[in-house]
Write an enzyme that holds these catalytic residues in place. Structure first.
Site, PDB file in Angstrom:
ATOM      1  CE  LYS A   1      -2.477   0.836   3.492  1.00  0.00           C
ATOM      2  NZ  LYS A   1      -3.161   0.900   4.966  1.00  0.00           N
TER       3      LYS A   1
ATOM      4  CB  SER B   1      -6.737   2.250   5.370  1.00  0.00           C
ATOM      5  OG  SER B   1      -5.624   1.512   6.427  1.00  0.00           O
TER       6      SER B   1
ATOM      7  CB  SER C   1      -6.298  -1.337   7.799  1.00  0.00           C
ATOM      8  OG  SER C   1      -6.873   0.115   8.257  1.00  0.00           O
TER       9      SER C   1
END
Length: 447
Positions: A126, A201, A225
């Site tokens: 990410k 996320s 997340s």
């Protein structure tokens, strides 16, 4: 009771309005075309299998990396998951791996399983995690164009294990929400339907992984997340115990997480076996021999706790479809593998409170979110930012403005240690009940 009933009614009304609005929107503007079909069997394999194929020369690293590059390009027009890539560099690294392997004997190639177990296999992370030369903005407009000048420690470990960085993927602004949207890169879509969220996320990772655009995904997890995007996209995700995986240079503000026991990095995978395999690479001390331990574990020695619902009037109830699937899974595990299962006995309606008290204690002494929002140049004027947002001139997303506003008006008083929801009190109750282990107590409730 009256307040609870009122909240339940408001929740029902809100749910109906929102669902109706979205149904109408997607009826008028249908989502993009479905995912293109798989054209290379390598895309469906585990990272463990791909590494084995490369060592045994069943496939070249270049052919495997090329397959994932092509797949990433094909699906990203639908997903909007990849925000920066090193496709050309990855292909060049793959060629170098192949050249090196051509010089090795069969025995030398086999021994690479221990020194470079991921050799020639591509991976993605990410965007909040630093990969040298790739975008590292945290989804902030104020950091537009910023590239990482170093690798996060766990990225170094993946490289040293022979992994090849392919791309970085989308996140919410400052990686602080349950979907993956920011004003720099837009919104990431779910691979099963572009009308749905992949979660957050680590939603960019989960979406790309689920659509076979990457074989190895690394995310971070503070309050779900890794786990929530994994659920949304139908893949496996693991939040490791705190301090297992290095957090050095893991964030755009690295010092923010160094002392945190709540936020960790961990793997997402399409094959459950890959979770332990990747953990052995990024947590070489604590996860040593983890794959063998998992294989040797008798399922009947486990105990599984489950919960149908949170039970809070502020949170939407679990749908009947998910309840049915949950009960089928519980029955299957108990009937087929003799695994003891039991419904979670605790009250989940206030579960967020101990997590929040733990988080508040860890956040003390760190700059507030309104300072982070400006790349720590000054504190954002939240009233001004809300007005700009309302006028269509927004510089920040609604979730981060909400988060910063809530933080501003929440006093930084010491936690009420006498509260039954104080995290240490809840942890002690958990341990005294016999549900936990001494190891959990050492790590802390939120870990």
């Amino acid at each position: 009771m009256v307040v609870r009933m009122l909240l339940l009614w408001l929740r029902w009304l809100y749910t109906m309005v929102i669902r109706t609005a979205f149904y109408l929107f997607w009826a008028l503007f249908p989502p993009a075309k479905p995912m293109p079909p798989i054209t290379d069997s390598a895309l469906l394999q585990s990272s463990h299998t791909l590494a084995l194929w490369i060592r045994q020369r069943k496939r070249t690293s270049e052919s495997i990396v090329s397959a994932f590059v092509s797949r990433s390009k094909a699906v990203n027009s639908i997903l909007n998951a990849v925000v920066d890539e090193h496709y050309d560099e990855a292909l060049q690294e793959a060629r170098e791996v192949d050249q090196k392997l051509d010089l090795y004997s069969e025995e030398e190639r086999a021994n690479l399983e221990y020194s470079q177990p991921l050799l020639g296999v591509p991976f993605t992370v990410k965007e909040i995690i630093a990969v040298k030369g790739m975008s590292h903005t945290g989804g902030l407009l104020s950091r537009r164009g910023i590239k990482a000048t170093y690798d996060a420690e766990l990225v170094k470990m993946l490289r040293e294990a022979g992994g090849i960085p392919l791309a970085v993927t989308n996140i919410p602004e400052l990686s602080l929400w349950w979907e993956s949207y920011n004003l720099l890169f837009g919104r990431t879509n779910n691979p099963y339907s572009a009308s749905r969220t992949p979660g957050g996320s680590s939603g960019g990772e989960a979406a790309l992984l689920s659509s076979c655009g990457t074989p190895v995904s690394i995310g971070t997890d503070l309050g779900g997340s890794i786990r929530f995007p994994s659920f949304c996209c139908g893949v496996f995700g693991h939040k490791p115990s705190c301090d297992w995986v290095s957090k050095k240079n893991m964030h755009i503000y690295p010092e923010k997480l160094l002392n945190s026991r709540a936020s960790v990095a961990g793997p997402l995978a399409r094959h459950s076996r890959d979770l332990a395999f990747i953990m052995e690479i990024i947590a070489p001390v604590h996860a040593r021999g983890l794959s063998a331990k998992v294989e040797a574990t008798s399922l009947s020695s486990l105990k599984i706790w489950w919960a149908e619902d949170v039970g809070s009037p502020l949170i939407s109830p679990t749908t009947s479809e998910l309840r049915n699937i949950l009960h089928k899974a519980v029955h299957h595990l108990h009937a087929t593998y003799s695994i003891p299962t039991a419904k979670w006995p605790g009250d989940m309606s206030n579960a967020i409170i101990p997590w929040r008290t733990k988080l508040n204690e860890e956040s003390r002494g760190h700059p507030p979110v309104k300072f982070d929002m400006t790349n720590r140049q000054y504190e954002a004027n939240l009233l001004k930012e809300w007005l700009l947002w309302a006028c269509g001139q927004r510089r920040h997303t609604f979730p981060i403005l909400l988060f910063a506003t809530f933080q501003k008006f929440t006093p930084e008083n010491p936690s009420d240690v006498t509260s039954p929801y104080y995290w240490k009190t809840v942890q002690k109750s958990f341990m005294d009940s016999g549900l936990g282990s001494s190891k959990m107590a050492d790590e802390g409730l939120a870990s």
